[in-house]
Design a protein around this motif. Structure first.
Motif, PDB file in Angstrom:
ATOM      1  N   GLY A   1       0.768  -1.228   0.000  1.00 40.80           N
ATOM      2  CA  GLY A   1       0.000   0.000   0.000  1.00 40.80           C
ATOM      3  C   GLY A   1       0.803   1.283   0.000  1.00 40.80           C
ATOM      4  O   GLY A   1       0.223   2.369   0.083  1.00 40.80           O
ATOM      5  N   HIS A   2       2.122   1.189  -0.117  1.00 41.35           N
ATOM      6  CA  HIS A   2       2.944   2.393  -0.148  1.00 41.35           C
ATOM      7  C   HIS A   2       2.932   3.007  -1.555  1.00 41.35           C
ATOM      8  O   HIS A   2       2.732   2.306  -2.552  1.00 41.35           O
ATOM      9  CB  HIS A   2       4.387   2.063   0.250  1.00 41.35           C
ATOM     10  CG  HIS A   2       4.496   1.488   1.629  1.00 41.35           C
ATOM     11  ND1 HIS A   2       4.234   2.228   2.765  1.00 41.35           N
ATOM     12  CD2 HIS A   2       4.817   0.232   2.055  1.00 41.35           C
ATOM     13  CE1 HIS A   2       4.411   1.459   3.833  1.00 41.35           C
ATOM     14  NE2 HIS A   2       4.753   0.244   3.427  1.00 41.35           N
ATOM     15  N   GLN A   3       3.159   4.308  -1.615  1.00 41.67           N
ATOM     16  CA  GLN A   3       3.287   5.015  -2.894  1.00 41.67           C
ATOM     17  C   GLN A   3       4.770   5.055  -3.268  1.00 41.67           C
ATOM     18  O   GLN A   3       5.613   5.418  -2.437  1.00 41.67           O
ATOM     19  CB  GLN A   3       2.755   6.433  -2.777  1.00 41.67           C
ATOM     20  CG  GLN A   3       1.274   6.526  -2.482  1.00 41.67           C
ATOM     21  CD  GLN A   3       0.853   7.971  -2.277  1.00 41.67           C
ATOM     22  OE1 GLN A   3       0.978   8.527  -1.185  1.00 41.67           O
ATOM     23  NE2 GLN A   3       0.369   8.592  -3.340  1.00 41.67           N
ATOM     24  N   VAL A   4       5.070   4.692  -4.506  1.00 40.92           N
ATOM     25  CA  VAL A   4       6.464   4.549  -4.924  1.00 40.92           C
ATOM     26  C   VAL A   4       6.711   5.262  -6.243  1.00 40.92           C
ATOM     27  O   VAL A   4       5.905   5.167  -7.178  1.00 40.92           O
ATOM     28  CB  VAL A   4       6.853   3.052  -5.061  1.00 40.92           C
ATOM     29  CG1 VAL A   4       8.264   2.903  -5.621  1.00 40.92           C
ATOM     30  CG2 VAL A   4       6.742   2.338  -3.717  1.00 40.92           C
ATOM     31  N   THR A   5       7.830   5.971  -6.317  1.00 42.22           N
ATOM     32  CA  THR A   5       8.359   6.497  -7.572  1.00 42.22           C
ATOM     33  C   THR A   5       9.758   5.936  -7.756  1.00 42.22           C
ATOM     34  O   THR A   5      10.573   5.969  -6.825  1.00 42.22           O
ATOM     35  CB  THR A   5       8.410   8.032  -7.564  1.00 42.22           C
ATOM     36  OG1 THR A   5       7.075   8.545  -7.636  1.00 42.22           O
ATOM     37  CG2 THR A   5       9.201   8.576  -8.748  1.00 42.22           C
ATOM     38  N   VAL A   6      10.038   5.390  -8.934  1.00 40.19           N
ATOM     39  CA  VAL A   6      11.359   4.840  -9.223  1.00 40.19           C
ATOM     40  C   VAL A   6      12.101   5.799 -10.138  1.00 40.19           C
ATOM     41  O   VAL A   6      11.549   6.302 -11.124  1.00 40.19           O
ATOM     42  CB  VAL A   6      11.281   3.436  -9.847  1.00 40.19           C
ATOM     43  CG1 VAL A   6      10.698   2.443  -8.858  1.00 40.19           C
ATOM     44  CG2 VAL A   6      10.462   3.428 -11.125  1.00 40.19           C
ATOM     45  N   GLY A   7      13.357   6.068  -9.784  1.00 42.28           N
ATOM     46  CA  GLY A   7      14.135   7.024 -10.553  1.00 42.28           C
ATOM     47  C   GLY A   7      15.451   6.442 -11.013  1.00 42.28           C
ATOM     48  O   GLY A   7      16.087   5.651 -10.315  1.00 42.28           O
TER      49      GLY A   7
ATOM     50  N   ILE B   1       6.258  -3.127 -12.342  1.00 47.20           N
ATOM     51  CA  ILE B   1       5.755  -3.199 -10.966  1.00 47.20           C
ATOM     52  C   ILE B   1       4.261  -2.907 -10.919  1.00 47.20           C
ATOM     53  O   ILE B   1       3.497  -3.565 -10.215  1.00 47.20           O
ATOM     54  CB  ILE B   1       6.514  -2.223 -10.056  1.00 47.20           C
ATOM     55  CG1 ILE B   1       7.997  -2.603  -9.969  1.00 47.20           C
ATOM     56  CG2 ILE B   1       5.906  -2.200  -8.654  1.00 47.20           C
ATOM     57  CD1 ILE B   1       8.852  -1.583  -9.240  1.00 47.20           C
ATOM     58  N   GLY B   2       3.826  -1.893 -11.687  1.00 45.33           N
ATOM     59  CA  GLY B   2       2.414  -1.525 -11.689  1.00 45.33           C
ATOM     60  C   GLY B   2       2.008  -0.836 -10.400  1.00 45.33           C
ATOM     61  O   GLY B   2       2.834  -0.256  -9.693  1.00 45.33           O
ATOM     62  N   GLY B   3       0.735  -0.897 -10.077  1.00 49.71           N
ATOM     63  CA  GLY B   3       0.248  -0.338  -8.822  1.00 49.71           C
ATOM     64  C   GLY B   3       0.402   1.160  -8.698  1.00 49.71           C
ATOM     65  O   GLY B   3       0.507   1.691  -7.584  1.00 49.71           O
ATOM     66  N   GLY B   4       0.424   1.862  -9.821  1.00 50.78           N
ATOM     67  CA  GLY B   4       0.532   3.307  -9.781  1.00 50.78           C
ATOM     68  C   GLY B   4       1.942   3.838  -9.614  1.00 50.78           C
ATOM     69  O   GLY B   4       2.120   5.046  -9.387  1.00 50.78           O
ATOM     70  N   VAL B   5       2.946   2.977  -9.713  1.00 50.79           N
ATOM     71  CA  VAL B   5       4.336   3.431  -9.604  1.00 50.79           C
ATOM     72  C   VAL B   5       4.660   4.377 -10.753  1.00 50.79           C
ATOM     73  O   VAL B   5       4.314   4.115 -11.913  1.00 50.79           O
ATOM     74  CB  VAL B   5       5.306   2.236  -9.629  1.00 50.79           C
ATOM     75  CG1 VAL B   5       6.751   2.713  -9.662  1.00 50.79           C
ATOM     76  CG2 VAL B   5       5.078   1.353  -8.423  1.00 50.79           C
ATOM     77  N   GLN B   6       5.323   5.484 -10.420  1.00 52.91           N
ATOM     78  CA  GLN B   6       5.666   6.480 -11.414  1.00 52.91           C
ATOM     79  C   GLN B   6       7.171   6.444 -11.720  1.00 52.91           C
ATOM     80  O   GLN B   6       7.981   6.266 -10.810  1.00 52.91           O
ATOM     81  CB  GLN B   6       5.296   7.878 -10.922  1.00 52.91           C
ATOM     82  CG  GLN B   6       3.806   8.085 -10.737  1.00 52.91           C
ATOM     83  CD  GLN B   6       3.036   7.943 -12.031  1.00 52.91           C
ATOM     84  OE1 GLN B   6       3.411   8.527 -13.055  1.00 52.91           O
ATOM     85  NE2 GLN B   6       1.971   7.157 -12.011  1.00 52.91           N
TER      86      GLN B   6
END
Length: 216
Positions: free
Chosen positions: A23-29, A43-48
């Motif tokens: 349930g955490h919000q994640v952005t990968v850079g 990964i999906g799940g709203g990852v940006q």
């Protein structure tokens, strides 16, 4: 938590996948925008996807440094202002050819991150296992959740990392302050040399806790 991930490799993939499911919000850079986009999509799940700086800015509660040892301090130094006051989680292993510890005689990889970004709260964890172990749901062996040593100096930072360990399915173990992170890194070098170099079961080198402290 809002978690920024620095790096687009296997460890970033394995850990971020668990945290999104929790349930955490994640952005990968990453430096390569296409790699960041591919990882976010996988990964999906709203990852940006984002660049390194934008991912660090996004990670209000946590920033994972899933970076090669050679790059970690340079990236942390470039982002030192952005990392100010944030938890910086280091999962790197400074292990080189011949399973040699690349930090021998000097600061640990985690301490180098702390020196490069002195306003951050660096915590060492998740460095003792191959990324495929972290992909398990959950990492349980012989009925026991995997124990994950955690080293750091800030109580709030340690509490957040312990939460993330549990989200992966492991059991956090207090490893001491950040000055002990080098022991975790040296342990990884030893384990890798036993597993890969000798084909030995590193788990078999330690006696049960009931026998670890001497005579019964």
């Amino acid at each position: 938590m809002r978690i920024g991930v620095l790096g687009t490799g296997n460890m970033a993939d394995a850990l971020a996948t668990h945290w999104v499911r929790a349930g955490h919000q994640v952005t990968v850079g990453g430096r390569d925008a296409r790699k960041a986009e591919r990882l976010a999509g996988r990964i999906g799940g709203g990852v940006q996807p984002a660049g390194l700086r934008a991912a660090a800015e996004f990670g209000q509660e946590m920033v994972l440094a899933a970076l090669p040892f050679e790059a970690g301090a340079d990236v942390a130094g470039d982002l030192r202002a952005t990392l100010e006051g944030k938890v910086l989680l280091d999962c790197s292993n400074p292990v080189g050819p011949g399973f040699q510890l690349l930090t021998q005689g000097g600061p640990s990889a985690a301490q180098r991150l702390a020196a490069a970004a002195p306003g951050s709260h660096v915590v060492k964890a998740f460095n003792l296992c191959h990324e495929n172990v972290w992909r398990m749901r959950p990492p349980v062996f012989d009925g026991r959740p995997l124990a994950v040593p955690v080293c750091g100096d800030d109580a709030t930072a340690l509490a957040r990392v312990r939460e993330l360990v549990r989200d992966v399915g492991g059991e956090p173990v207090a490893g001491g302050g950040l000055e002990r992170a080098g022991l975790l890194e040296a342990t990884a070098a030893l384990f890798i040399s036993l597993w890969v170099g000798e084909g030995a079961d590193a788990q078999a080198i330690a006696p049960p806790l009931t026998h670890a402290a001497g005579p019964l």
